[in-house]
Design a protein around this motif. Structure first.
Motif, mmCIF file in Angstrom:
data_model
loop_
_atom_site.group_PDB
_atom_site.id
_atom_site.type_symbol
_atom_site.label_atom_id
_atom_site.label_comp_id
_atom_site.label_asym_id
_atom_site.label_seq_id
_atom_site.Cartn_x
_atom_site.Cartn_y
_atom_site.Cartn_z
ATOM 1 N N LEU A 1 0.823 -1.214 0.000
ATOM 2 C CA LEU A 1 0.000 0.000 0.000
ATOM 3 C C LEU A 1 0.857 1.264 0.000
ATOM 4 O O LEU A 1 0.316 2.368 0.077
ATOM 5 C CB LEU A 1 -0.936 0.009 1.216
ATOM 6 N N THR B 1 1.999 4.178 4.233
ATOM 7 C CA THR B 1 1.053 3.311 4.927
ATOM 8 C C THR B 1 1.793 2.264 5.744
ATOM 9 O O THR B 1 1.405 1.949 6.883
ATOM 10 C CB THR B 1 0.109 2.611 3.923
ATOM 11 N N TYR C 1 -6.224 5.181 11.020
ATOM 12 C CA TYR C 1 -6.385 3.755 11.288
ATOM 13 C C TYR C 1 -6.192 3.400 12.765
ATOM 14 O O TYR C 1 -6.337 2.232 13.149
ATOM 15 C CB TYR C 1 -5.391 2.944 10.454
ATOM 16 N N GLY D 1 -8.287 -7.758 1.663
ATOM 17 C CA GLY D 1 -7.778 -6.396 1.837
ATOM 18 C C GLY D 1 -6.649 -6.084 0.883
ATOM 19 O O GLY D 1 -6.555 -4.967 0.354
ATOM 20 N N GLN E 1 -8.213 -5.609 -2.586
ATOM 21 C CA GLN E 1 -8.962 -4.348 -2.638
ATOM 22 C C GLN E 1 -8.073 -3.127 -2.385
ATOM 23 O O GLN E 1 -8.535 -1.995 -2.496
ATOM 24 C CB GLN E 1 -10.088 -4.374 -1.594
ATOM 25 N N ASN E 2 -6.810 -3.397 -2.008
ATOM 26 C CA ASN E 2 -5.889 -2.294 -1.704
ATOM 27 C C ASN E 2 -6.453 -1.411 -0.584
ATOM 28 O O ASN E 2 -6.380 -0.186 -0.635
ATOM 29 C CB ASN E 2 -5.638 -1.452 -2.955
ATOM 30 N N ASN E 3 -7.005 -2.067 0.451
ATOM 31 C CA ASN E 3 -7.746 -1.372 1.501
ATOM 32 C C ASN E 3 -7.142 -1.695 2.869
ATOM 33 O O ASN E 3 -7.206 -2.830 3.337
ATOM 34 C CB ASN E 3 -9.218 -1.798 1.459
ATOM 35 N N ASN E 4 -6.588 -0.681 3.511
ATOM 36 C CA ASN E 4 -5.939 -0.879 4.799
ATOM 37 C C ASN E 4 -6.934 -1.149 5.918
ATOM 38 O O ASN E 4 -6.624 -1.844 6.891
ATOM 39 C CB ASN E 4 -5.075 0.340 5.140
ATOM 40 N N HIS E 5 -8.150 -0.616 5.815
ATOM 41 C CA HIS E 5 -9.167 -0.885 6.837
ATOM 42 C C HIS E 5 -9.506 -2.374 6.874
ATOM 43 O O HIS E 5 -9.689 -2.958 7.946
ATOM 44 C CB HIS E 5 -10.443 -0.073 6.554
#
Length: 441
Positions: free
Chosen positions: A260, A264, A351, A400, A403-407
Motif C-alpha cells: 500500500l 502506509t 487507522y 484487503g 482491494q488495496n484497503n488498509n481498513h
C-alpha cells in the motif's frame, strides 16, 4: 489458600507488567528515534527487517514459554533437580540454535529480503539493520530461556531489573548511534545487539548466585538424557508451530501493508508498535497465569486454577481497556512522537482506532495462552492458531490486499484475535469448567 493464590497472581502480574513495559522498548526505541530523521524510509526499513527477526528470534520464543511452564511445575512439585535440568537443556538448545543462525546469517538475509516486498530504499535500510542486529542471536535466545526460568520460579522482580537495564542502555545507545553518530538503521541494530548481550550477562551473574542450590542436586542431573530432550522437543514443537503461525500472520499483515506504499507501511508500523506495548501490558497477567498454572498443576490443584483463570481474564480485559483509552485519546500527539512525516501521522490517526478491537479481543486470547502454556498443553494452542490463522485471518487479509484497503487489513487482524479467543475459550470451558475435574491426571 484462595487469598494466597490471588495475592501471588496480583504480585506477579504487577512485576510482569512493569518488566514487560520495557520489553517492546527495544523496537519502540528503534522506531521512535529513527522517526526523528527527515525520511520515513528508515522506520519502514526497520519494520521490514523485523519481519525476518520475528521468524528468526520470536520463532524460537518457545524457549521462554516452555521453560516457564515446565519450571513452574517442577517448583510446584519441589523438584530442584528437574528445575535445573530444564534450564540446562533449554540453554543448550538456545546456544546451539543461536550459533546456527549466526553461521547462516548471509543466506538468511539474501533469501528474506528477496521474498519481502518493499521499495529499494526501504529494503536497503532494512538490510543495514539486519546486519547489525543478527549478531545478537545467541544472547537473544539465551535470554528467552533465562527469562522463562526466573519467571517459572516466580522471580518476576529479577526479570524486571534485567529488562530495565537492557532497554535503558538500548535507548541511550539508539540516541547516540542514530542522532549523534548518524549510523541510522545500522546504529539501531547495533544498539539492540549490545543491550541483549548485556541482559544475558546480568542473568548469568544472578544465576551464579544459585550455585549452592545447584550443587545440592548436580550429581543427579542428566543433561543429555534422550528422554528429557524428546519430552522437551515434543512440547516445543507444538509451541513452535503455534508461534510460527502467529508470526506469519503479522508478517503477512506487514507485507500486505508494504504493497500500500511506504507511508502506509510506516503508519502501520507505528500502530503495530503500540499494539505490542499493549500486548505486553496484558501479558503481565498472562505470564503470571503461566507461573501460577504451572505451580497449581505441580500441586494438582485444579479448583484453584479455575478461580485464578477467571480473575486473570477479568484482569486482562481491564488492562487492555485502560491501555486503549490511554493511547487513543491523545493519539495525534503520540503519533507525532514517532514520525515527523505529516502524511504518516495522518494515516496513523485514521487507522488508529483499530488498536481497540485488536487488543480487547486479544486480551482473552493472551490469558488463555498463559493458561495452556502453564499446564503444558501445546497441542491445544497449536490447533487454535491453525484455525484462527487459516479461517479468521487469511481470507480477510487477502481480500484487503486485493482491494488495496488498509481498513480491511486491520479488520482481518481484529478477526484473528477474536478467533483465538473463541477457539481457546471453548476448549477451556469444555475441559475445565463444564465438567468438574478433581485433578489434572
Amino acid at each position: 489458600m484462595s487469598l494466597l493464590l490471588e495475592k501471588k497472581f496480583l504480585t506477579l502480574t504487577f512485576f510482569n507488567i512493569i518488566a514487560n513495559l520495557t520489553v517492546p522498548l527495544t523496537s519502540f526505541a528503534d522506531v521512535a528515534v529513527l522517526g526523528q530523521l527527515e525520511s520515513h524510509t528508515f522506520v519502514a526499513g526497520v519494520a521490514l527487517a523485523n519481519v525476518l527477526f520475528d521468524y528468526l528470534f520470536w520463532g524460537f520464543s518457545f524457549l521462554r514459554m516452555s521453560t516457564t511452564g515446565l519450571t513452574a511445575q517442577a517448583e510446584g512439585n519441589e523438584d530442584s533437580k528437574e528445575s535445573f535440568q530444564i534450564l540446562l537443556r533449554s540453554l543448550i538448545l538456545g546456544v546451539g540454535i543461536g550459533v546456527l543462525i549466526l553461521f547462516a546469517n548471509s543466506y538468511l538475509e539474501k533469501f528474506g529480503f528477496s521474498v519481502l516486498e518493499g521499495e529499494k530504499e526501504v529494503k536497503s535500510a532494512g538490510e543495514e539493520y539486519f546486519k547489525s542486529r543478527i549478531i545478537s542471536a545467541p544472547a537473544t535466545l539465551c535470554n528467552f530461556v533465562l527469562t522463562g526460568w526466573f519467571l517459572g520460579r516466580s522471580k518476576s522482580a529479577t526479570v524486571l531489573v534485567a529488562t530495565v537495564i537492557a532497554n535503558v542502555v538500548n535507548i541511550g545507545l539508539n540516541i547516540w548511534f542514530i542522532l549523534f553518530l548518524d549510523w541510522k538503521a545500522y546504529g539501531a541494530g547495533i544498539a539492540t545487539s549490545i543491550s541483549q548481550y548485556l541482559m544475558c550477562a546480568f542473568f548469568l551473574v544472578l544465576l551464579f548466585k544459585e550455585k549452592d542450590r545447584f550443587l545440592q542436586v548436580y550429581h543427579k542431573i542428566q543433561i543429555f538424557s534422550l528422554k528429557g530432550y524428546t519430552s522437551l522437543l515434543s512440547l516445543n514443537s507444538d509451541i513452535m508451530i503455534r508461534t510460527l503461525l502467529l508470526i506469519t500472520t503479522f508478517s503477512l499483515f506487514r507485507n500486505y501493508s508494504s504493497g500500500l506504499g511506504s507511508e502506509t507501511l510506516a503508519a502501520n508500523a507505528i500502530l503495530h508498535q503500540l499494539i505490542l506495548v499493549g500486548a505486553f501490558w496484558i501479558d503481565g497477567a498472562a505470564i503470571a497465569m503461566e507461573t501460577v498454572a504451572g505451580t497449581l498443576k505441580g500441586n494438582n490443584n485444579s479448583e484453584g486454577l479455575k478461580k485464578i483463570l477467571k480473575m486473570a481474564l477479568l484482569s486482562g480485559f481491564v488492562i487492555s481497556l485502560f491501555f486503549c483509552i490511554l493511547i487513543l485519546l491523545p493519539s495525534e500527539i503520540l503519533f507525532e512522537l514517532f514520525s515527523k512525516s505529516k502524511p504518516v501521522v495522518v494515516l496513523a490517526k485514521e487507522y488508529g482506532y483499530w488498536i481497540a478491537p485488536v487488543l480487547l479481543f486479544g486480551s482473552f486470547a493472551f490469558i488463555f495462552d498463559g493458561f495452556f502454556l502453564g499446564i503444558s498443553e501445546g497441542r491445544i494452542l497449536r490447533n487454535s492458531m491453525i484455525v484462527s490463522s487459516i479461517v479468521f485471518f487469511f481470507p480477510i487479509a487477502y481480500w484487503g490486499k486485493i482491494q488495496n484497503n488498509n481498513h480491511i487489513l486491520w479488520f482481518s487482524l481484529s478477526s484473528y484475535m477474536l478467533g483465538r479467543a473463541i477457539t481457546l475459550g471453548i476448549v477451556a470451558y469444555k475441559r475445565y469448567f463444564l465438567v468438574r475435574q478433581e485433578s489434572f491426571s
